[in-house]
Structures are given as C-alpha cells and as structure tokens.
Write a protein that holds these residues in place. Structure first.
Motif, PDB file in Angstrom:
ATOM      1  N   THR A  62       5.109  -1.224 -10.283  1.00 33.91           N
ATOM      2  CA  THR A  62       4.048  -1.647  -9.372  1.00 33.91           C
ATOM      3  C   THR A  62       4.608  -2.353  -8.157  1.00 33.91           C
ATOM      4  N   MET A  63       5.612  -3.194  -8.356  1.00 34.85           N
ATOM      5  CA  MET A  63       6.199  -3.922  -7.241  1.00 34.85           C
ATOM      6  C   MET A  63       6.815  -2.960  -6.223  1.00 34.85           C
ATOM      7  N   ALA A  64       7.561  -1.984  -6.731  1.00 32.11           N
ATOM      8  CA  ALA A  64       8.196  -1.013  -5.840  1.00 32.11           C
ATOM      9  C   ALA A  64       7.156  -0.148  -5.129  1.00 32.11           C
ATOM     10  N   ALA A  65       6.118   0.276  -5.866  1.00 31.94           N
ATOM     11  CA  ALA A  65       5.064   1.098  -5.267  1.00 31.94           C
ATOM     12  C   ALA A  65       4.320   0.322  -4.191  1.00 31.94           C
ATOM     13  N   SER A  66       4.100  -0.956  -4.423  1.00 30.44           N
ATOM     14  CA  SER A  66       3.396  -1.787  -3.443  1.00 30.44           C
ATOM     15  C   SER A  66       4.204  -1.922  -2.168  1.00 30.44           C
ATOM     16  N   GLN A  67       5.493  -2.137  -2.315  1.00 28.26           N
ATOM     17  CA  GLN A  67       6.330  -2.258  -1.126  1.00 28.26           C
ATOM     18  C   GLN A  67       6.363  -0.954  -0.341  1.00 28.26           C
ATOM     19  N   ARG A  68       6.510   0.162  -1.051  1.00 30.44           N
ATOM     20  CA  ARG A  68       6.555   1.448  -0.361  1.00 30.44           C
ATOM     21  C   ARG A  68       5.249   1.730   0.374  1.00 30.44           C
ATOM     22  N   LEU A  69       4.119   1.443  -0.269  1.00 30.52           N
ATOM     23  CA  LEU A  69       2.835   1.727   0.353  1.00 30.52           C
ATOM     24  C   LEU A  69       2.611   0.835   1.570  1.00 30.52           C
ATOM     25  N   LEU A  70       2.938  -0.430   1.457  1.00 32.39           N
ATOM     26  CA  LEU A  70       2.784  -1.339   2.594  1.00 32.39           C
ATOM     27  C   LEU A  70       3.641  -0.883   3.767  1.00 32.39           C
ATOM     28  N   GLU A  71       4.849  -0.421   3.482  1.00 29.71           N
ATOM     29  CA  GLU A  71       5.726   0.047   4.555  1.00 29.71           C
ATOM     30  C   GLU A  71       5.218   1.354   5.151  1.00 29.71           C
ATOM     31  N   ARG A  72       4.617   2.223   4.303  1.00 27.63           N
ATOM     32  CA  ARG A  72       4.040   3.467   4.834  1.00 27.63           C
ATOM     33  C   ARG A  72       2.867   3.164   5.763  1.00 27.63           C
ATOM     34  N   LEU A  73       2.204   2.035   5.532  1.00 31.95           N
ATOM     35  CA  LEU A  73       1.093   1.632   6.390  1.00 31.95           C
ATOM     36  C   LEU A  73       1.573   0.910   7.642  1.00 31.95           C
ATOM     37  N   GLY A  74       2.884   0.719   7.764  1.00 36.77           N
ATOM     38  CA  GLY A  74       3.439   0.135   8.985  1.00 36.77           C
ATOM     39  C   GLY A  74       3.767  -1.339   8.907  1.00 36.77           C
ATOM     40  N   PHE A  75       3.686  -1.941   7.726  1.00 36.11           N
ATOM     41  CA  PHE A  75       3.979  -3.364   7.603  1.00 36.11           C
ATOM     42  C   PHE A  75       5.449  -3.591   7.270  1.00 36.11           C
ATOM     43  N   ASN A  76       5.979  -4.670   7.795  1.00 32.83           N
ATOM     44  CA  ASN A  76       7.298  -5.117   7.396  1.00 32.83           C
ATOM     45  C   ASN A  76       7.113  -6.016   6.166  1.00 32.83           C
ATOM     46  N   VAL A  77       7.842  -5.735   5.095  1.00 35.75           N
ATOM     47  CA  VAL A  77       7.644  -6.437   3.834  1.00 35.75           C
ATOM     48  C   VAL A  77       8.824  -7.352   3.540  1.00 35.75           C
TER      49      VAL A  77
END
Length: 410
Positions: free
Chosen positions: A188-203
C-alpha cells in the motif's frame, strides 16, 4: 489532561449508546457498555472502587471504536475517558505485563527492527518454514496458532524512495509510513507513492517520523504517546509541504487529533495539514491523461471505525473506486460496527475479536465478492485471517492499492 470526573459527569445515563456498542451487543452486560464503563471510571477516579481483575477486564475490554460518541446527546468524550482510565490501570499492572508491553514498544518504535522482522517473516514464508510449522501442529501446542494466522502473504513491494523526485508539476506532500504497515503492508505504501507521483505530486518520506502513538495512547501509556507525537510533528514540520498524507485510518485518526493532545502552533499546523489519502485524492483534480482500466469485479468495502467515527470520511474510498469502469461496489452490512481488530485488541481479546469478526465473515460468505477493501492495516490483517480460516479466497487490500493497479501504463 482530561478532568475524568467532569467528563464522566456529562453522562446522563440515557442509554442511547447501548445499541451501538459492539461489546455490549455480544455480552448484554451493563459493565461492558459505554454507560456502564463510565460509571466504573467515575468510581475508580473518586476512590470508591479499587482496581481488580473484574474492573480491568471490563475497561480493557472496550474496543475504543468510539461509536458511542457519535450518538451521545451529552457529547461525552468517551475516547479520552477510557484512555485516561487505562493510564490509571497501567500504573498498577504487574511487572510481567509491563515487560510484554515494553517489548512491543521496542518493535513498533524502531524502524531498523521493523525492517528486520519483515525480512525474517518473508524468509519464514518463502523458505517453507510456515507451511511446515502449520502442518506440524507446533503452533497450536505453543498457543500461537491464532496469532500466526494473522500473518498475510507478504508480497515483494517496490521500495519507497526517501525523497520522490518524479516529474512533479504540483505541490509537495509528505507520506506518513506508520509502524505496523512497514512490516505488513509495504504494498500500500509503494502504491500510494506511485499514484501520488502519477498525479504530479512530489512525495517526501521524512526519515525522522515514527509510530503515530495510537497504540500507546489507547493502551494506557500517554507519556510515550506524547513523545511520539512530538517526534512526528518535528519530522513533518517542513516548509513547502501541502499535506501530511496517511494511508491507515487508525494512524490517521490519531494524527488528526494531535492538536487536542499538544498545545502550540506546530501541533495545530500538523493537524491542519493531515489528510487521509482517499480524502486527499478525491479532493484533487486528476490529469485527463490518467486513465483507469476496466475491472469486472464485485468489490466489498469495509469502513474501519477510525474512518467512520473519528475521521468521518467513509465516502471518499467509495467515490474513488467508483471511478474504475465496470466495478461493482457494495458496503459490508453493519459497516458502522467494529470488526474486532481495534489495534492490539485482536491479540489481547481474541474471543471477543473473533465473535465480532464472525458477523463480517458470514456476510462476505453470502455476498461472495471478488475483493474486499479496507482503509486500515489492523482491520486488513484481522479480516484477511478470518477469511483464510473460513476457506474464503477473497483478497484483502487497501482502496488505493486497487485503484493504482488499474492505472493505465504510459
């Protein structure tokens, strides 16, 4: 610090909490209801009642689901009351109990140890040791069979980077990783980071962060909880961060209330920045080019107590998953009633925890979903174990994990 007598005296003994209390629903014992427990807390604090095994059993038997708070006409701060009572009881615990609690504390507050435990558990599964121990009956002889059954199949997950540096076009968010999730839910942690980055956010993943403090707060160790809160506030108190995003609603409920435990502007700023990931994602516009693959699946949605009664954000996971074409969503029956996980409760009170879980499992059996989603790691472990014990092949995952799986590559 809460004034126990003042808070307890707000209770007008109306009984509106009784139908909403999971433990009272099972035992029909007044001492296992919020109203009854408040009376016990009042008597303990005033000195008219001393500690005993029976008293500890009734107060420790509370799930802290806080369903009673939502319906209380007198606005009794029940969650704070039960936490304060447990802190009183903890000071009178035996040395043996304190030894067990201290051992657990060392595990959940030290990241290197959590990573070591995860590595050992992965080896335990991959090398076939788990299969051998389960077949041998050794776990049952040692009284560890039920506890070991909570262990999910640990999947290799993409390692989250210390500082995501994707092609971000929007703001910076900080991801709260928690403690238990680092062992059991790296996916879940990895999926959350990937999705946030796909949406254009710096994580960002601040290295100084630690356990949210919820387990300590609800287990009668408020001083340790406060120390963990202060450490997290310091770790995330960086300029340029739009939001502190959490994936586990149990952690999120605690993070959202930091300002009620600590004074000062840093605590207020932390609380104002915190967002549950589903709430954060539903608030933000998605890029047009981000598409989701269809999913012809029946998906059951479980709403944890922390999401329902504390954060009050049951709608965002449903709204997010509804964006997947072809998906069929339905909520578990009686979603507002606790599944029995409740942090460490499922380990300390297995009989009650499993009795509450049985209601959920039977509903899943009748509905036969392809997937079950829940927003809290503790609930996921408890529900997953129950499904496996019932021979129901229904995978349990976080809503964001399912959502990220459906993102079209490219």
């Amino acid at each position: 610090m809460i004034d126990i007598l003042e808070a307890a005296d707000r209770c007008v003994l109306c009984g509106m909490c009784l139908p909403h209390c999971p433990t009272y629903g099972k035992t029909r014992n007044e001492a296992d209801s919020p109203r009854g427990r408040i009376s016990l807390i009042r008597a303990l604090d005033s000195g008219s009642l001393t500690n005993s095994d029976a008293l500890t059993s009734h107060l420790d038997g509370c799930l802290t689901c806080r369903a009673c708070e939502a319906v209380c006409p007198a606005a009794v701060p029940y969650g704070a009351l039960i936490d304060a009572a447990r802190a009183t009881l903890q000071r009178q615990r035996t040395d043996r109990f304190k030894l067990v609690r201290n051992a657990a504390d060392i595990l959940i507050t030290r990241r290197w140890l959590r990573r070591l435990v995860r590595w050992l558990l992965v080896g335990y599964q991959r090398l076939g040791i788990q299969k051998v121990t389960r077949m041998s009956g050794l776990l049952k002889l040692a009284g560890l069979a039920r506890t070991e059954s909570l262990l999910p199949e640990l999947q290799p997950a993409a390692r989250t980077r210390a500082n995501g540096r994707g092609q971000h076009t929007r703001s910076t968010v900080a991801l709260f990783t928690g403690c238990v999730a680092e062992i059991f839910d790296c996916t879940t942690m990895a999926a959350s980071q990937r999705l946030l980055e796909r949406l254009g956010f710096n994580v960002l993943l601040p290295s100084g962060q630690t356990c949210c403090g919820a387990l300590h707060q609800h287990d009668g160790a408020p001083e340790k909880a406060l120390a963990l809160m202060q450490q997290n506030i310091k770790a995330f108190d960086q300029s340029g961060i739009e939001a502190v995003v959490s994936t586990a609603s149990g952690c999120g409920a605690q993070l959202a209330e930091y300002a009620t435990y600590l004074d000062g502007e840093p605590a207020q700023r932390f609380t104002s920045r915190h967002k549950d990931i589903c709430h954060f994602l539903i608030e933000k516009p998605w890029p047009r080019e981000l598409k989701l693959k269809p999913l012809a699946a029946k998906v059951a949605v479980h709403s944890p107590c922390s999401l329902t009664h504390v954060l009050k954000q049951t709608a965002p996971p449903l709204k997010l998953l509804a964006r997947i074409p072809g998906i069929e969503l339905f909520e578990l029956s009686d979603n507002a009633r606790c599944c029995g996980a409740a942090g460490s409760y499922m380990l300390r009170h297995p009989r009650m925890a499993d009795a509450l879980l049985a209601d959920k499992i039977e509903y899943v059996r009748g509905q036969q979903p392809d997937i079950l989603v829940t927003s809290n790691i503790g609930c996921a472990l408890h529900l997953g174990a129950g499904l496996r014990r019932a021979n129901l092949a229904v995978p349990v995952m976080h809503p964001v994990t399912l959502l990220e799986q459906q993102v079209v590559d490219g």
